[in-house]
Design a protein around this motif. Sequence first.
Motif, PDB file in Angstrom:
ATOM      1  N   PRO A   1       0.712  -1.223  -0.049  1.00 24.73           N
ATOM      2  CA  PRO A   1      -0.073   0.273   0.059  1.00 24.73           C
ATOM      3  C   PRO A   1       0.857   1.228   0.093  1.00 24.73           C
ATOM      4  O   PRO A   1       2.047   1.127   0.271  1.00 24.73           O
ATOM      5  CB  PRO A   1      -0.758  -0.141   1.354  1.00 24.73           C
ATOM      6  N   LEU A   2       0.158   2.495  -0.625  1.00 28.23           N
ATOM      7  CA  LEU A   2       0.785   3.618  -0.530  1.00 28.23           C
ATOM      8  C   LEU A   2       1.379   4.107   1.024  1.00 28.23           C
ATOM      9  O   LEU A   2       0.549   3.923   1.690  1.00 28.23           O
ATOM     10  CB  LEU A   2       0.067   4.715  -0.964  1.00 28.23           C
ATOM     11  N   GLN A   3       2.815   4.101   1.033  1.00 29.05           N
ATOM     12  CA  GLN A   3       3.245   4.523   2.218  1.00 29.05           C
ATOM     13  C   GLN A   3       3.896   5.859   2.180  1.00 29.05           C
ATOM     14  O   GLN A   3       5.168   6.395   2.727  1.00 29.05           O
ATOM     15  CB  GLN A   3       4.150   3.710   2.483  1.00 29.05           C
ATOM     16  N   GLN A   4       3.440   6.823   1.706  1.00 27.88           N
ATOM     17  CA  GLN A   4       3.666   8.249   1.777  1.00 27.88           C
ATOM     18  C   GLN A   4       2.888   9.326   1.722  1.00 27.88           C
ATOM     19  O   GLN A   4       1.711   9.115   1.749  1.00 27.88           O
ATOM     20  CB  GLN A   4       4.502   8.663   0.015  1.00 27.88           C
ATOM     21  N   ASN A   5       3.300  10.385   2.451  1.00 27.94           N
ATOM     22  CA  ASN A   5       2.536  11.597   2.626  1.00 27.94           C
ATOM     23  C   ASN A   5       2.634  12.518   1.306  1.00 27.94           C
ATOM     24  O   ASN A   5       4.010  12.927   1.258  1.00 27.94           O
ATOM     25  CB  ASN A   5       2.885  12.209   3.803  1.00 27.94           C
ATOM     26  N   ILE A   6       1.627  12.936   0.770  1.00 28.88           N
ATOM     27  CA  ILE A   6       2.005  13.834  -0.585  1.00 28.88           C
ATOM     28  C   ILE A   6       0.971  14.927  -0.079  1.00 28.88           C
ATOM     29  O   ILE A   6      -0.287  14.852   0.002  1.00 28.88           O
ATOM     30  CB  ILE A   6       1.481  13.084  -1.787  1.00 28.88           C
ATOM     31  N   SER A   7       1.498  16.080  -0.121  1.00 32.08           N
ATOM     32  CA  SER A   7       0.755  17.554   0.108  1.00 32.08           C
ATOM     33  C   SER A   7       0.874  18.339  -1.145  1.00 32.08           C
ATOM     34  O   SER A   7       1.802  18.450  -1.888  1.00 32.08           O
ATOM     35  CB  SER A   7       1.077  18.231   1.410  1.00 32.08           C
ATOM     36  N   ILE A   8      -0.218  18.908  -1.540  1.00 31.35           N
ATOM     37  CA  ILE A   8      -0.226  19.640  -2.717  1.00 31.35           C
ATOM     38  C   ILE A   8      -0.077  21.278  -2.346  1.00 31.35           C
ATOM     39  O   ILE A   8      -0.836  21.647  -1.489  1.00 31.35           O
ATOM     40  CB  ILE A   8      -1.550  19.692  -3.547  1.00 31.35           C
ATOM     41  N   GLN A   9       0.921  21.983  -2.936  1.00 27.66           N
ATOM     42  CA  GLN A   9       1.053  23.219  -2.756  1.00 27.66           C
ATOM     43  C   GLN A   9       1.070  24.247  -3.741  1.00 27.66           C
ATOM     44  O   GLN A   9       1.314  23.576  -5.055  1.00 27.66           O
ATOM     45  CB  GLN A   9       2.523  23.532  -1.932  1.00 27.66           C
ATOM     46  N   VAL A  10       0.683  25.385  -3.664  1.00 22.14           N
ATOM     47  CA  VAL A  10       0.555  26.373  -4.810  1.00 22.14           C
ATOM     48  C   VAL A  10       0.899  27.640  -4.589  1.00 22.14           C
ATOM     49  O   VAL A  10       0.901  28.190  -3.430  1.00 22.14           O
ATOM     50  CB  VAL A  10      -1.111  26.298  -5.324  1.00 22.14           C
TER      51      VAL A  10
END
Length: 255
Positions: free
Chosen positions: A106-115
């Motif tokens: 399973p996905l084991q990353q934290n992905i945050s979106i910034q702008v």
Amino acid sequence: MDAYDEGSNARHGPDAPVRSTPPAERDVPVDLPGEPRTGIAALSLRYQIGVALALAVVGIGVCVHLGMTFLHVAPANTVTRAHGEAVDDWIYPEFEQNWKLFAPNPLQQNISIQVRAGVRGPDGMTSTTGWYDLSAEDGRAIDGNLLPSHTQQNELRRAWDFYVATHDGENRPVGLRGALSESYLRRIMVLRLHDDGAVRAATGGAGVIERVQVRSRTSNVPPPEWSREKVSTTPSYRELPWWRVSRDEAGGGVR
């Protein structure tokens, strides 16, 4: 000597005449009021027809959606090869299926979106804002909220997954849906900047968004203390090129 009943003076015995019962005294069925109708049956014929048509439309829509979803997740077959574009148009981006939760790893990353945005001020000069972490804002809105909205939970994640799936490592579109994913992600960024008031706060409320830039911040989830696995927790960034914002989008008129 004939025998008589004391109460009615009726003659009894084998030779007693049979007294016929008048029609008025016979058992006659009584029409009892019926039970009140409920549900659709209680409606007039016109409304019953309307409800039946509405249910038929809903049923057809559900069947079509289930069929499209099945074709989307099913292995390639004759139908998907012939009508794959129609299936994709139905599914993407709102109904895209993501099975990472059930994958072997399973996905084991934290992905945050910034702008960040390039804003033209009242003096005609363009300034660049700082980076706004939209994923962190959604996280704060979800934390402690018993009924978080679907937008707060999935909008950014699904938009970013849609973009990544339609672009290569150099941010070049792959396939016909590349331009659609860029437009979808860009409009979300502009609307979020307007709704959050970030641009107004940075420019005194009179700035106009001319361009936006998006980036992702990816960091591995630290393993538990009892695990021997070693992973780097240093975040990595993927910056997209600057996107020009049309006048309609800049004013929040395109959704």
